[in-house]
Design an enzyme around this catalytic site. Structure first.
Site, PDB file in Angstrom:
ATOM      1  N   ASP A 187       0.808  -1.226   0.000  1.00  0.00           N
ATOM      2  CA  ASP A 187       0.000   0.000   0.000  1.00  0.00           C
ATOM      3  C   ASP A 187       0.837   1.270   0.000  1.00  0.00           C
ATOM      4  O   ASP A 187       0.450   2.293   0.579  1.00  0.00           O
ATOM      5  CB  ASP A 187      -0.973   0.009   1.207  1.00  0.00           C
ATOM      6  N   LYS A 241       1.827   1.950  -5.142  1.00  0.00           N
ATOM      7  CA  LYS A 241       2.363   1.343  -6.374  1.00  0.00           C
ATOM      8  C   LYS A 241       1.417   1.585  -7.546  1.00  0.00           C
ATOM      9  O   LYS A 241       1.846   1.916  -8.646  1.00  0.00           O
ATOM     10  CB  LYS A 241       2.562  -0.175  -6.180  1.00  0.00           C
ATOM     11  N   GLY A 300      -4.481  -4.636  -3.549  1.00  0.00           N
ATOM     12  CA  GLY A 300      -5.487  -3.633  -3.876  1.00  0.00           C
ATOM     13  C   GLY A 300      -4.741  -2.399  -4.346  1.00  0.00           C
ATOM     14  O   GLY A 300      -4.062  -1.764  -3.546  1.00  0.00           O
ATOM     15  N   HIS A 301      -4.789  -2.122  -5.628  1.00  0.00           N
ATOM     16  CA  HIS A 301      -4.019  -1.010  -6.194  1.00  0.00           C
ATOM     17  C   HIS A 301      -4.981   0.071  -6.684  1.00  0.00           C
ATOM     18  O   HIS A 301      -5.867  -0.196  -7.490  1.00  0.00           O
ATOM     19  CB  HIS A 301      -3.135  -1.508  -7.337  1.00  0.00           C
ATOM     20  N   GLN A 309       2.024  -6.312  -3.104  1.00  0.00           N
ATOM     21  CA  GLN A 309       2.599  -6.318  -1.752  1.00  0.00           C
ATOM     22  C   GLN A 309       3.882  -5.472  -1.691  1.00  0.00           C
ATOM     23  O   GLN A 309       4.085  -4.618  -2.525  1.00  0.00           O
ATOM     24  CB  GLN A 309       2.853  -7.755  -1.253  1.00  0.00           C
TER      25      GLN A 309
HETATM   26  P1  GDP Z   1      -0.702   0.082  -3.552  1.00  0.00           P
HETATM   27  O1  GDP Z   1      -1.253  -1.191  -2.990  1.00  0.00           O
HETATM   28  O2  GDP Z   1       0.754   0.236  -3.297  1.00  0.00           O
HETATM   29  O3  GDP Z   1      -1.054   0.284  -4.998  1.00  0.00           O
HETATM   30  O4  GDP Z   1      -1.403   1.254  -2.741  1.00  0.00           O
HETATM   31  P2  GDP Z   1      -2.964   1.383  -2.391  1.00  0.00           P
HETATM   32  O5  GDP Z   1      -3.681   1.840  -3.599  1.00  0.00           O
HETATM   33  O6  GDP Z   1      -3.475   0.166  -1.704  1.00  0.00           O
HETATM   34  O7  GDP Z   1      -2.915   2.498  -1.265  1.00  0.00           O
HETATM   35  C1  GDP Z   1      -2.415   3.751  -1.491  1.00  0.00           C
HETATM   36  C2  GDP Z   1      -3.546   4.775  -1.242  1.00  0.00           C
HETATM   37  O8  GDP Z   1      -3.006   6.075  -1.180  1.00  0.00           O
HETATM   38  C3  GDP Z   1      -4.573   4.818  -2.357  1.00  0.00           C
HETATM   39  O9  GDP Z   1      -5.818   5.156  -1.825  1.00  0.00           O
HETATM   40  C4  GDP Z   1      -4.050   5.940  -3.265  1.00  0.00           C
HETATM   41  O10 GDP Z   1      -5.074   6.553  -4.033  1.00  0.00           O
HETATM   42  C5  GDP Z   1      -3.521   6.875  -2.243  1.00  0.00           C
HETATM   43  N1  GDP Z   1      -2.367   7.699  -2.642  1.00  0.00           N
HETATM   44  C6  GDP Z   1      -1.323   7.394  -3.443  1.00  0.00           C
HETATM   45  N2  GDP Z   1      -0.417   8.401  -3.450  1.00  0.00           N
HETATM   46  C7  GDP Z   1      -0.938   9.355  -2.633  1.00  0.00           C
HETATM   47  C8  GDP Z   1      -0.467  10.625  -2.196  1.00  0.00           C
HETATM   48  O11 GDP Z   1       0.622  11.091  -2.531  1.00  0.00           O
HETATM   49  N3  GDP Z   1      -1.260  11.312  -1.317  1.00  0.00           N
HETATM   50  C9  GDP Z   1      -2.457  10.849  -0.888  1.00  0.00           C
HETATM   51  N4  GDP Z   1      -3.169  11.582  -0.046  1.00  0.00           N
HETATM   52  N5  GDP Z   1      -2.923   9.644  -1.268  1.00  0.00           N
HETATM   53  C10 GDP Z   1      -2.165   8.918  -2.119  1.00  0.00           C
HETATM   54  P1  IMO Z   2      -0.804  -4.397  -2.057  1.00  0.00           P
HETATM   55  O1  IMO Z   2      -0.392  -4.996  -3.378  1.00  0.00           O
HETATM   56  C1  IMO Z   2      -0.846  -4.635   2.302  1.00  0.00           C
HETATM   57  C2  IMO Z   2      -0.637  -8.665   4.047  1.00  0.00           C
HETATM   58  C3  IMO Z   2      -1.840  -9.150   4.850  1.00  0.00           C
HETATM   59  C4  IMO Z   2      -1.174 -10.095   5.819  1.00  0.00           C
HETATM   60  C5  IMO Z   2      -0.060 -10.725   4.976  1.00  0.00           C
HETATM   61  C6  IMO Z   2      -0.438 -12.072   4.387  1.00  0.00           C
HETATM   62  O2  IMO Z   2      -2.115  -3.694  -2.111  1.00  0.00           O
HETATM   63  O3  IMO Z   2       0.288  -3.580  -1.492  1.00  0.00           O
HETATM   64  P2  IMO Z   2      -2.032 -12.843   2.426  1.00  0.00           P
HETATM   65  O4  IMO Z   2      -3.513 -12.654   2.215  1.00  0.00           O
HETATM   66  O5  IMO Z   2      -1.178 -12.311   1.332  1.00  0.00           O
HETATM   67  O6  IMO Z   2      -1.693 -14.270   2.769  1.00  0.00           O
HETATM   68  O7  IMO Z   2      -1.694 -11.994   3.753  1.00  0.00           O
HETATM   69  O8  IMO Z   2       0.207  -9.811   3.940  1.00  0.00           O
HETATM   70  N1  IMO Z   2      -0.934  -8.202   2.678  1.00  0.00           N
HETATM   71  C7  IMO Z   2      -0.946  -6.922   2.289  1.00  0.00           C
HETATM   72  N2  IMO Z   2      -0.806  -5.783   3.010  1.00  0.00           N
HETATM   73  N3  IMO Z   2      -0.979  -4.574   0.957  1.00  0.00           N
HETATM   74  C8  IMO Z   2      -1.082  -5.697   0.226  1.00  0.00           C
HETATM   75  O9  IMO Z   2      -1.073  -5.682  -1.131  1.00  0.00           O
HETATM   76  C9  IMO Z   2      -1.115  -6.945   0.891  1.00  0.00           C
HETATM   77  N4  IMO Z   2      -1.233  -8.221   0.491  1.00  0.00           N
HETATM   78  C10 IMO Z   2      -1.097  -8.980   1.585  1.00  0.00           C
HETATM   79  O10 IMO Z   2      -2.488  -8.093   5.511  1.00  0.00           O
HETATM   80  O11 IMO Z   2      -0.552  -9.403   6.876  1.00  0.00           O
HETATM   81 MG    MG Z   3      -2.828  -1.819  -1.762  1.00  0.00          MG
END
Ligand code: GDP
Ligand code: IMO
Ligand code: MG
Length: 433
Positions: free
Chosen positions: A14, A17, A41-42, A222
């Site tokens: 998170d 990416k 979850g991206h 991840q």
């Molecule tokens: P990922 O799993 O690495 O793709 O990241 P996620 O999408 O799960 O979580 C990142 C969250 O931060 C998402 O809701 C993005 O829309 C948000 N986000 C990304 N960059 C920024 C930023 O610079 N500022 C803010 N406020 N939100 C951001």
């Molecule tokens: P993105 O791609 C954050 C964490 C889970 C748990 C551990 C193992 O959005 O960055 P799993 O279901 O993979 O066996 O869970 O890894 N986890 C993540 N945490 N972002 C993710 O993906 C994750 N995918 C798995 O919370 O601790």
């Molecule tokens: Mg994510």
């Protein structure tokens, strides 16, 4: 020569990416997911639309060709839903799905839940999407692959065998679980029929694409600390989330992978269980959680938050071979004072040379911090305007924070991000992709 770039997360996932895969996708021909499944979850936000992908490569909003490669585990229902959602948005879905990616079945999800309960203090707090049990079956060599579900004659006998093994195993944990072989067979046969048009040998396809001069972008799921080999074992995921997973997860030789971009969140967040040395439990944690909207994309769980830990990020930079970093969510630290960065750990009165990979040791480590002056709260519109003006318009204290990260990591910064939207990105150095 090849022109390939990878976006990897340097923490517990998170990091943002998705936002930066979308950024690099503007120049890419193909975007490739190489690990994980719908535990990811991206998020991408562009032109007023928010996209959340679990399996679809994040080039989809730009209608870039996406590949789900062999290193991924696929829940067909989730993938078909994502394809459907994109079509509803009138997006052209250009997808190639590896015939050798492993398939998540209902018994994998059930086992994920039951095994977690049994693990007690060693549980990772998984997303319960069946990820671990599916990778276990891959390693045990009785898992089913995409090729199996698109061929009903192969699916039937393989599923019967695996079903029996899993039903017996599940009944040890819980004798009351109901599993219907016929229903699973019919359901997966139907998924196979629907996915068949997308299925190819993606390793061959990608190597040919690189050789013909196409630009390939790899999208990690991840983060480095969740990597099964080089992360916080056993509190991570079941795949190689770092750049080392690209070759095995796609069939592309290491020498064809040119550039690795590491995403660093301006603080740390963590979903699930396990040690977290810089975790905060006070009002500052609450404030960062709200300002950064730190609630899991997949499960909605509130994320644990803490200070940026550059000591473990440095380890990730070494393992991934990161060329440049991108710092995200700097705006989410608004009105926090002071802001701290962990630069090392102390153990038994000694400063450590390298991040101690064993989570049992990390438990006893004390983070060593540097403190920084924060920056003022701003409206979304103000942050957007700053992004449009560029780096010089950033608050001075934020620039000091950014430069401190650069110096500590000894790496150049490609971009900084001060908002979720595509336009809230400040490019500092081109990545030549
Ligand atoms: P990922 O799993 O690495 O793709 O990241 P996620 O999408 O799960 O979580 C990142 C969250 O931060 C998402 O809701 C993005 O829309 C948000 N986000 C990304 N960059 C920024 C930023 O610079 N500022 C803010 N406020 N939100 C951001
Ligand atoms: P993105 O791609 C954050 C964490 C889970 C748990 C551990 C193992 O959005 O960055 P799993 O279901 O993979 O066996 O869970 O890894 N986890 C993540 N945490 N972002 C993710 O993906 C994750 N995918 C798995 O919370 O601790
Ligand atoms: Mg994510």
């Amino acid at each position: 020569m090849s022109n390939t770039i990878a976006v990897v997360g340097l923490s517990w996932g998170d990091e943002g990416k998705g936002k930066f895969v979308d950024y690099f996708a503007q120049k890419a021909d193909v975007v490739v997911r190489y690990n994980g499944g719908n535990n990811a979850g991206h998020t991408i936000q562009a032109n007023g639309v928010k996209y959340k992908f679990k399996l679809m490569p994040s080039g989809a909003p730009l209608e870039k060709e996406g590949v789900i490669a062999n290193g991924c585990v696929v829940d067909p229902k989730v993938l078909l839903e994502e394809i459907e959602n994109l079509k509803k948005l009138n997006k052209n879905v250009e997808l190639k799905l590896s015939s050798t990616a492993h398939v998540i079945f209902p018994f994998h999800r059930i086992l994920d839940e039951l095994e977690e309960k049994t693990k007690g203090e060693y549980a990772a707090g998984t997303t319960k999407r069946g990820i671990g049990p599916t990778y276990s079956d891959k390693a045990a060599r009785w898992g089913l692959r995409i090729y199996d579900i698109i061929n009903p004659k192969i699916l039937r006998p393989k599923l019967e065998k695996l079903y029996k093994i899993k039903k017996d195993l599940i009944s040890i944990y819980d004798p009351n679980v109901d599993l219907d072989l016929e229903a699973i067979y019919e359901e997966y046969k139907s998924y196979g029929e629907q996915l068949k048009p997308y299925v190819i040998d993606t390793a061959y396809y990608l190597n040919k694409a690189i050789d013909s001069g196409k630009k390939i972008l790899f999208e990690a799921a991840q983060g480095s600390l969740l990597d099964v080999d080089h992360g916080f074992y056993p509190y991570g995921t079941s795949s190689n989330a770092n750049a080392l997973g690209i070759s095995s997860g796609t069939g592309i030789p290491p020498k064809k992978i040119n550039k690795i971009i590491g995403i660093v969140k301006a603080y740390t967040s963590r979903v699930g269980k396990g040690r977290f040395p810089t975790e905060l439990f006070n009002d500052t944690a609450k404030k960062i959680r709200e300002q950064g909207h730190e609630y899991g994309t997949v499960t909605g769980r509130p994320r644990r938050v803490g200070w940026l830990d550059l000591f473990n990020i440095k380890y990730g930079i070494m393992i991934n071979g990161v060329d440049k970093v991108i710092i995200t969510l700097l705006d989410a630290l608004e009105d926090i004072n002071p802001i701290k960065i962990c630069v090392n750990y102390e153990l038994d009165g000694k400063i450590l040379e390298s991040w101690p990979i064993q989570s049992e040791i990390i438990e006893y480590c004390k983070p060593i911090y540097k403190s920084f002056e924060g920056w003022k709260e701003k409206t979304r519109e103000e942050w957007t305007n700053i992004a449009l003006k560029g780096y010089d318009a950033l608050p001075e204290t934020m620039k000091i924070y950014i430069q401190a990260i650069r110096e500590e990591l000894q790496l150049n910064i490609a971009c900084v991000s001060i908002g979720p939207d595509r336009k809230e990105t400040i490019v500092i150095e081109d990545c030549n992709f």
